[in-house]
Every structure is written in C-alpha cells, then in structure tokens.
Design a protein around this motif. Structure first.
Motif: not given
Length: 419
Positions: A12-18
């Motif tokens: 799911v998380v391909r971009t951003g910073d989590l």
C-alpha cells in the motif's frame, strides 16, 4: 500475522514516510521517505491481525478503541498518506474477498423502508445538539459549503451555498410553494422564506432537528412562511412549485432511487423546478465504507451519477443542469475537523474520549476521501417539461446578486466582508 501486515503495508505505502511499531516492539519504515514523517504504534496482535484481514473496517475501529496510536503527526495525516496512494486496492486476499461480498450485499445494507430510515437518521442526527454547535457554522449547515474564493470563512461559504442553491431554484416571484426534503435544522428553508419570499415546507426524520427548526422559525418571525414536519418524503402530500434536497439523497439507498424520483415527479407542479444536492462518487458504483456504515451513517450510500440518472429518466424528469463541486467538501470537512479538535474537551464532556476518537477519525477520513479518492458533490437541477429553466446559466449570477441584496436588507449581519 505481523509478516502479513507488513506485506500489506509494503504493497500500500509506496510514497511518503510511515514508521510502524508492531505489537512485538519491532519498528518498520514504509514508503519512499518523501513528505513529513509519521508514526503509528499497534498495541496488540489482535488489532494487527484484524487490520491485515479487513483494513476498511478495522483500522477505524482500532483507532477508536486505542488499538492503534498515532505517535508522530495525527490521524488526518496518516489517512492522507494511506488514502493518497496511487492505485490503492485491498492488499491481501481476505480483504479483496470482503470487498466483493460487500458489493454483492449492498442493496440489503441500503434497504431503507420508512421505519428503518427513521432509525438510521436518529443514529446520527439525534445526538446532543450541542455537539454540532461545536464545529458547524452559525446556521448549522451540515453539508458541503460553496467556497467562492480562497480563504473564505466557513460561515461565508455556507451562506454562499444557500444563495447558490436558491438562485438555481428560480425563486423569481413571491409565495412559491417550496418543499425541502431533509430540511436539517431549518437553515436552508428559512433562507428561502426570508430572502426569496417562498412558502416553505421542510420535512425531516430527526426529532432533534425538527424541534430546533421550529424554534428558529418562531424566533425569526417566519413560522407563518416556514412549516417544519416530522415526515417521510414517501408520505408527503400535495404539490409544490419548487423542491430542494441537500445532503439527504445519500440516505435513500440505491434500491430506492426509482421511488425517490417518482415521488419528486409527483410532488412537483407542471412548471416546477427541483434541485438535488448530494455527495457522489466519480469512479462508478461502489460500496459504503463498512466503518462509516456501522458507526456513522447506517443505511447510507454515496452514488455515482450513472446510478442516479437512469432513475431520473424513468421518472419522466428532465435534467436541466448538473454542476460538480470537487474540493469544496474537502475544505468544508477540514474546517469542521479543525473546529472539532479545537473544542475536543467540550465534546468529551458531552460524551467521552472514545466518542471523540471516533468523530476525529470520521471527519479526517471523510476529508481525505474528497481530497484523494474521487468523492465529489453534484447538484442536479430537474424539471417536468422543457422551457421552464432559461436556456443559458446567466440567470444564476443575476439571481445571486438579487439574493445578496435581500440578505443585506433582512439581516445585515450576514453581509460578507468587502461587500
């Protein structure tokens, strides 16, 4: 199960910073490192497993119950990161299967005969009236505002919405009979009575809203021009020159669209005009988010225009205008969320901490759906025959100018800054 959750998040998380701290204490980082860093923590393996299998329902439940805690940033930022991912789809097989099953059962979930409709409305709208005063504008408009310019205040944008709708209803002579289906706390109907000289009948299924609308009409000396009733649209008698419905159609249910528009046609005089203002989805038919359906709007559904227009045609009505409001609701929800958070302690005194987390999630998730997932608002203008509505849209700004003048005469305190 931690591996399943990690695999789902990596898809799911391909971009951003989590940064995600798992129940075991292990911290993992997802995304490409762009944007502000955000961090969440899982408090139990139970919630990890539940979210991995059914993220659409369980992530909201976990936040509400304290099973997921935001340690850096806020839930609005986390939801913005998750919901803005390109091509976002259920990441694992069980979640995909649940999505398909919910689509197959959506008509059952949206089966809204009169008694069930009334219970569904009470679930949300018969909450303590003081709650809504914490975050809505002074007129208690609980629907999308109309932002005419950047930086416009929520109160001014909600006034602009009422004015814009009134202009489209062609209230060009006094004493037109107007039906407001789903009248809320009466603000729109009172505006029509006060500034356009309409004789308004407002109907709602909320006893809380009805009482407030009736009191407001009396306080403003408009009870002779604006009557409010506890009544279902399917049981409303008479015919009307104008019909308006704002923020109610989302509660009708896809299986009831034929009935709804057939009733609009029956209730409208031969030279009548109707304006339906509703949230819509721009990517075709879908389902109601299961968390929203369970905790916020039971029986509700946001339609695609492809589901609405056939019912309009079947009812023998003409579509005379369609306007799409895109990011207006995102800005409205942002204002509501910021106001709610500013008054969170007061909301907690009315209810409790769990309720506040539930509503924070609701407002944030709804805002991000409009920013990132194709939600919009449509205003569909209808007539029973040709020639009732002017051939061009020039009449709308002309009518808005007349209505501004009426606002300033009747209630100078409503005048917008700079006007």
């Amino acid at each position: 199960m931690e591996r399943l959750l990690a695999r789902a998040l990596s898809k799911v998380v391909r971009t951003g910073d989590l940064i995600v701290t798992l129940a075991s204490g292990e911290a993992r980082r997802f995304g490409d490192g762009s944007g502000p860093p955000l961090a969440i923590r899982f408090n139990s393996e139970k919630w990890q497993r539940a979210i991995a299998l059914d993220p659409e329902l369980k992530f909201g439940e976990a936040f509400t119950e304290g099973g997921v805690v935001v340690e850096r940033g806020d839930i609005a930022g986390v939801l913005a990161l998750l919901m803005s991912q390109v091509g976002l789809k259920p990441p694992v097989v069980p979640a995909k299967a649940l999505l398909g099953l919910r689509y197959l059962l959506r008509r059952l979930a949206q089966f809204n005969p009169p008694d069930r409709s009334r219970r569904n409305v009470a679930h949300h709208y018969d909450l303590d009236g003081r709650l809504y005063s914490l975050f809505l504008d002074a007129d208690r408009q609980y629907s999308c505002a109309y932002f005419e310019r950047p930086g416009q205040t929520l109160d001014d944008a909600q006034l602009a919405k009422r004015r814009h709708i009134a202009a489209k209803l062609l209230l060009d002579r006094a004493d037109l009979e107007l039906l407001d289906i789903g009248c809320g706390w009466g603000g729109l109907g009172l505006y029509m009575a006060e500034n356009a000289g309409a004789r308004v009948t407002g109907i709602t299924l909320s006893e809380e809203q009805l009482g407030i609308a009736q009191c407001r009409a009396q306080e403003r000396g408009l009870d002779g021009r604006a009557e409010f009733r506890l009544q279902d649209y399917r049981k409303t008698p008479g015919t009307f020159d104008r019909i308006v419905s704002v923020g109610m159609f989302e509660h009708v249910g896809v299986g009831h669209y034929d009935t709804y528009f057939a009733r609009v046609a029956e209730l409208m005089k031969d030279d009548g005009v109707a304006l339906i203002h509703s949230i819509g989805r721009s990517e075709g038919p879908g389902i109601t988010n299961p968390w929203i359906a369970r905790y916020i709007f039971p029986g509700g559904y946001i339609p695609a225009l492809s589901e609405v227009l056939p019912a309009i045609e079947k009812a023998g009505l003409y579509v005379t205008d369609i306007e799409i409001l895109r990011l207006h609701y995102a800005e409205t929800l942002k204002a509501w969320r910021e106001r709610f958070m500013a008054h969170r302690e007061e909301a907690e005194r009315l209810y409790d901490e769990r309720f506040c987390r539930l509503w924070e999630f609701y407002l944030a998730a709804s805002e991000m759906a409009f920013r990132h997932q194709g939600m919009m608002v449509f205003q569909v203008q209808l007539a029973r025959r040709e020639g009732v509505v002017p051939m061009t849209r020039d009449y709308i700004p002309h009518a808005e100018t007349r209505l501004r003048a009426a606002e300033n005469r009747n209630r100078p305190g409503l005048r917008l800054a700079g006007e």
